[in-house]
Design an enzyme around this catalytic site. Structure first.
Site, short mmCIF file in Angstrom:
data_model
loop_
_atom_site.label_atom_id
_atom_site.label_comp_id
_atom_site.label_asym_id
_atom_site.label_seq_id
_atom_site.Cartn_x
_atom_site.Cartn_y
_atom_site.Cartn_z
N HIS A 1 129.55 30.25 46.32
CA HIS A 1 129.62 31.68 45.98
C HIS A 1 128.72 32.44 46.94
O HIS A 1 127.61 32.00 47.25
CB HIS A 1 129.17 31.88 44.53
CG HIS A 1 129.46 33.25 43.99
ND1 HIS A 1 130.70 33.82 44.03
CD2 HIS A 1 128.65 34.16 43.38
CE1 HIS A 1 130.65 35.04 43.47
NE2 HIS A 1 129.42 35.26 43.08
N TYR B 1 116.19 62.93 17.99
CA TYR B 1 114.84 62.36 17.89
C TYR B 1 113.93 62.97 18.93
O TYR B 1 114.32 63.13 20.09
CB TYR B 1 114.90 60.84 18.11
CG TYR B 1 115.40 60.06 16.91
CD1 TYR B 1 114.66 60.01 15.73
CD2 TYR B 1 116.61 59.38 16.99
CE1 TYR B 1 115.13 59.28 14.65
CE2 TYR B 1 117.08 58.64 15.91
CZ TYR B 1 116.33 58.60 14.74
OH TYR B 1 116.79 57.89 13.66
N CYS C 1 121.20 58.51 19.85
CA CYS C 1 120.77 57.73 18.68
C CYS C 1 121.49 56.38 18.70
O CYS C 1 122.32 56.11 19.56
CB CYS C 1 121.11 58.46 17.39
SG CYS C 1 120.53 60.15 17.30
N MET C 2 121.20 55.56 17.70
CA MET C 2 121.81 54.23 17.63
C MET C 2 123.34 54.33 17.51
O MET C 2 124.07 53.59 18.16
CB MET C 2 121.23 53.47 16.43
CG MET C 2 121.60 52.01 16.42
SD MET C 2 120.97 51.16 14.96
CE MET C 2 119.22 51.17 15.22
N ASP C 3 123.80 55.27 16.69
CA ASP C 3 125.24 55.31 16.37
C ASP C 3 125.89 56.65 16.67
O ASP C 3 127.09 56.80 16.48
CB ASP C 3 125.44 55.03 14.87
CG ASP C 3 124.49 53.96 14.39
OD1 ASP C 3 124.61 52.83 14.86
OD2 ASP C 3 123.59 54.28 13.58
N ARG D 1 138.84 33.70 43.93
CA ARG D 1 138.38 34.02 42.57
C ARG D 1 138.26 35.54 42.45
O ARG D 1 137.32 36.14 42.97
CB ARG D 1 137.03 33.34 42.31
CG ARG D 1 137.05 31.82 42.47
CD ARG D 1 135.74 31.18 42.00
NE ARG D 1 134.58 31.69 42.68
CZ ARG D 1 134.04 31.17 43.78
NH1 ARG D 1 134.57 30.09 44.34
NH2 ARG D 1 132.96 31.70 44.31
N ARG E 1 121.50 29.85 43.04
CA ARG E 1 121.71 29.87 41.59
C ARG E 1 121.92 28.44 41.11
O ARG E 1 120.98 27.82 40.63
CB ARG E 1 122.93 30.76 41.32
CG ARG E 1 122.98 31.37 39.97
CD ARG E 1 123.89 32.58 39.89
NE ARG E 1 125.28 32.38 40.27
CZ ARG E 1 126.24 33.29 40.14
NH1 ARG E 1 125.96 34.47 39.61
NH2 ARG E 1 127.48 33.06 40.51
N LYS F 1 135.33 35.61 32.71
CA LYS F 1 134.08 35.33 31.98
C LYS F 1 133.57 36.62 31.32
O LYS F 1 134.01 37.72 31.67
CB LYS F 1 133.04 34.75 32.93
CG LYS F 1 132.66 35.63 34.10
CD LYS F 1 131.67 34.90 34.99
CE LYS F 1 131.22 35.75 36.17
NZ LYS F 1 129.98 35.29 36.76
N1 PMH Z 1 133.04 33.46 41.35
C1 PMH Z 1 131.83 33.35 40.80
C2 PMH Z 1 131.15 32.03 40.83
C3 PMH Z 1 131.22 34.47 40.23
O1 PMH Z 1 129.99 34.32 39.68
C4 PMH Z 1 131.90 35.72 40.25
C5 PMH Z 1 131.29 36.97 39.71
C6 PMH Z 1 133.17 35.78 40.82
C7 PMH Z 1 133.71 34.63 41.38
C8 PMH Z 1 133.98 37.05 40.89
O2 PMH Z 1 133.41 37.98 41.77
P1 PMH Z 1 133.99 39.45 41.88
O3 PMH Z 1 133.94 40.02 40.52
O4 PMH Z 1 133.09 40.14 42.83
O5 PMH Z 1 135.40 39.32 42.36
N2 PMH Z 1 130.02 36.82 39.12
C9 PMH Z 1 129.15 37.82 38.92
C10 PMH Z 1 127.86 37.58 38.42
O6 PMH Z 1 127.43 36.40 38.10
N3 PMH Z 1 127.17 38.70 38.37
O7 PMH Z 1 127.96 39.67 38.81
C11 PMH Z 1 129.18 39.16 39.16
#
Ligand code: PMH
Length: 373
Positions: free
Chosen positions: A168, A268, A314-316, A222, A138, A41
């Site tokens: 999770h 700046y 700065c920005m860039d 995961r 969540r 993601k």
């Molecule tokens: N599964 C879910 C539902 C997650 O949201 C995340 C990470 C992972 C697995 C992977 O976790 P890891 O990177 O610790 O292995 N999600 C997030 C989050 O929402 N903010 O920080 C990490």
């Protein structure tokens, strides 16, 4: 994959071999027949989702996980066959696409199932993973009744398939097991309330997989942060059974060098003033690249040594205080290794009082990701 031409020398270099090696090492830590869900993601935590997913699949990932339906579409356009799970909430208007392109969705409310009905005539079947909120607070169902009702609603519809169930953990990376155990207990209690175990039970993120009870690996784990070679917390680092290799580096080049006389200022607010004659280098990276102003004072690697970012970013562009007048075009490493010295994502995170996860994510899209195989 082809790297596109960029004229500005600022770039993030992603070491795909490191990601491959990290996954191979992580895989050796898994129980037999446990699948790997590669969490790609947010553009693979800022590393580049397509290239990372490709590497992860080659290293043995059995499924990809994304946060949003749009990320799933992007993935499916590049990977025709691998299972893709959307971890977050999806509007029911996505159902026809999910059905046609075999995208697995996360479900956690009957309301969603109700809304989904209007899209059903358009679709064949959609695979769903039930989400239990065991304490993260969540998304997810929190009680047996909710879970069983949702499960039955899915079973009663010919258009949906219960393919998996997951939760999770909020504190898996901490030494104190109290809250973690409570979450595990609630998850198990809810799982046991189902008449049949779904095909894919998955609860373990990196920290859970590496430092908790192996039975929590269930059918799949995961992996996010560890694939990228970073640790979820220092505590997990202490127990890590093998080394991880960071994949993300950030570099640029000097575009201008000048001598500053004692008493002259830069930036700046003119808030850096030279105490003695010195050399100032200008680098083409700034807060619009994600190098936010609070990183002023951070060091960079140049010419075998270090230099400090001085004045306001700065920005860039930004300015660095150098011991000597390096040449225009001299390589400047903001994150990465130069000989024996290294500036890490964790260094940036501690300077910014945040976590390492956040750093590559906030390096903006203006910074091209280049790939090293
Ligand atoms: N599964 C879910 C539902 C997650 O949201 C995340 C990470 C992972 C697995 C992977 O976790 P890891 O990177 O610790 O292995 N999600 C997030 C989050 O929402 N903010 O920080 C990490």
């Amino acid at each position: 994959m082809e790297n596109k031409i960029n004229y500005r020398p600022t770039k993030a270099v992603i070491d795909l071999q490191a990601i491959h090696q990290n996954i191979v090492s992580l895989r050796q830590h898994l129980q037999p027949n446990v699948g790997i869900i590669a969490v790609v993601k947010a553009n693979a935590y800022g590393h580049g989702d397509i290239e990372v997913a490709n590497t992860a699949i080659n290293a043995g990932a059995t499924m990809l996980a994304v946060a949003t339906p749009d990320e799933a579409v992007h993935m499916r356009e590049h990977f025709k066959y691998i299972d893709i799970l959307v971890l977050g909430a999806t509007p029911s208007s996505f159902i026809p696409y999910a059905s046609k392109e075999n995208i697995t969705l996360t479900v956690f409310s009957e309301e969603w199932m109700e809304q989904a009905k209007q899209y059903l005539p358009l679709s064949n079947q959609v695979k769903l993973h039930l989400k239990i909120d065991s304490g993260m607070g969540r998304i997810g169902v929190t009680t047996q009744e909710e879970l069983v009702m949702l499960y039955e609603a899915i079973q009663n519809s010919e258009h949906f398939i219960v393919d998996g169930i997951f939760t999770h953990f909020a504190t898996a990376d901490e030494e104190d097991n109290g809250y973690f155990e409570k979450q595990v207990c609630l998850f198990k209690e809810l799982l046991n309330a189902l008449p049949e175990k779904p095909r894919l039970v998955h609860v373990a993120n990196t920290a859970t997989t590496l430092v908790k009870e192996p039975s929590l690996q269930y059918d799949a784990v995961r992996f996010g942060i560890s694939m990228y070679g970073l640790l979820p917390s220092p505590y997990v680092g202490e127990l890590l059974p093998f080394p991880l290799k960071p994949a993300f580096s950030l570099e640029t080049q000097l575009v201008h060098v000048k001598k500053l006389k004692a008493g002259q200022s830069v930036g700046y607010g003119a808030n850096f003033t030279a105490e003695q004659d010195c050399f100032i280098g200008t680098i083409p990276i700034g807060y619009a690249d994600g190098m936010i102003r609070r990183l002023s004072g951070q060091e960079v690697l140049i010419g075998g040594g270090r230099a400090q970012i001085v004045g306001r970013i700065c920005m860039d562009q930004s300015m660095i205080l150098m011991k000597e007048a390096y040449n225009i075009g001299e390589r400047v490493l903001l994150i990465g290794r130069q000989q024996e010295d290294e500036i890490t994502i964790d260094d940036w995170a501690s300077k910014l009082e945040t976590i390492n996860y956040e750093i590559p994510c906030v390096i903006t899209g203006r910074v091209p990701r280049m790939y090293k195989n």
